[in-house]
Design an enzyme around this catalytic site. Structure first.
Site, PDB file in Angstrom:
ATOM      1  N   LYS A  51       3.422  -1.277  21.583  1.00 39.91           N
ATOM      2  CA  LYS A  51       4.557  -1.296  22.498  1.00 39.91           C
ATOM      3  C   LYS A  51       5.851  -1.331  21.706  1.00 39.91           C
ATOM      4  CE  LYS A  51       6.826  -4.001  26.162  1.00 39.91           C
ATOM      5  NZ  LYS A  51       6.691  -5.103  27.148  1.00 39.91           N
ATOM      6  N   ASP A  85       3.343 -11.206  27.099  1.00 40.86           N
ATOM      7  CA  ASP A  85       3.909 -10.786  25.821  1.00 40.86           C
ATOM      8  C   ASP A  85       4.254 -12.040  25.023  1.00 40.86           C
ATOM      9  OD1 ASP A  85       3.856  -8.450  27.360  1.00 40.86           O
ATOM     10  OD2 ASP A  85       5.717  -7.678  26.489  1.00 40.86           O
ATOM     11  N   LYS A 135       3.636  -5.425  19.537  1.00 39.96           N
ATOM     12  CA  LYS A 135       4.941  -5.066  20.094  1.00 39.96           C
ATOM     13  C   LYS A 135       6.025  -5.311  19.060  1.00 39.96           C
ATOM     14  CE  LYS A 135       8.031  -6.668  23.838  1.00 39.96           C
ATOM     15  NZ  LYS A 135       8.109  -7.521  25.049  1.00 39.96           N
TER      16      LYS A 135
END
Length: 241
Positions: A200, A104, A170
């Site tokens: 996400k 991430d 995300k």
């Protein structure tokens, strides 16, 4: 990957499906190695999609989950995204070598807001390409820190992530001024091709109702540290039906 219902609701979700939407977050800076190991055990118990740990804890998580189907993830350029590209690439490669299969990465928010679009895209592409060259199955998620961005900037960043070959966009690090917001998730979903990029939601998701609302807004994966409470609530509600 567990397939979500087209319109996720309490009625058509199961505890197992919910667990497989969760990246269990173990990212607090004060967290001890023993706490990380215990968090990994929790992930294995509930069957989450992944655990997301600090880069220094990837080896711990990989060892703890070596006989599990829970993936090991970590963060890159975290939490502010201000490292230079070469450092983010090095972090990504080291994380993969230590056992991570999901990354991430945080974008450079200041450069995005400065209009340095090509630089932001190129950085995402550099990290993604390096990671997938080292580990073709590596899943790269791009953290936008939406609470610092306008809707137009969120849409632009989401498209840049898609153009750069990332797997997810995300919402948040969980350490910024705000977390996952429904309107932001909708913008991210509408700005990207669902066949190429998933979404996400992360930051402030503490309950089953929060999780379901994020799924309904277009999220495919949920970052949370409230995994046990969410899944136990799901089991309780299902047992009453």
């Amino acid at each position: 990957m567990t397939l979500l219902p087209a319109n996720p609701t309490l009625e058509n979700l199961t505890p197992e499906i919910v667990a497989k939407t969760i990246d269990h977050a173990l990212l607090k800076p004060e967290m001890t190695v023993d706490e990380v190991a215990a968090g990994c055990e929790l992930c294995d118990k509930y069957g989450t999609a992944s655990v997301c740990v600090k880069p220094c804890d990837v080896k711990v998580a990989a060892e703890a989950l070596k006989d599990s189907d829970v993936d090991v993830g970590t963060v890159i350029g975290f939490p502010h995204g201000i490292a230079v590209t070469e450092v983010k690439v090095l972090e990504a490669l080291r994380a993969i070598d230590d056992g991570a299969v999901e990354l991430d990465m945080v974008i450079n928010v200041g450069h995005l807001r400065s209009g340095r679009i090509d630089e932001v895209r190129d950085e995402i592409r550099s990290v993604t390409a390096a990671a997938k060259t080292r580990l073709p199955a590596c899943c790269v998620k791009v953290i936008l820190e939406c609470s610092l961005l306008s809707a137009d900037e969120i849409a632009t960043a989401s498209r840049l992530a898609e153009e750069a070959g990332a797997d997810y966009v995300k919402t948040s690090t969980g350490f910024g001024p705000g977390g996952a917001r429904i309107d932001d998730l909708r913008v991210m979903r509408q700005a990207t091709n669902p066949d190429l990029v998933r979404v996400k939601a992360s930051g402030g998701i503490r309950s089953l109702d929060d999780l379901i609302a994020c799924l309904q807004a277009g999220a495919d994966r949920i970052g949370t540290s409230a995994t046990a409470a969410i899944i136990e609530d799901m089991r309780t509600r299902k047992s009453k039906n």
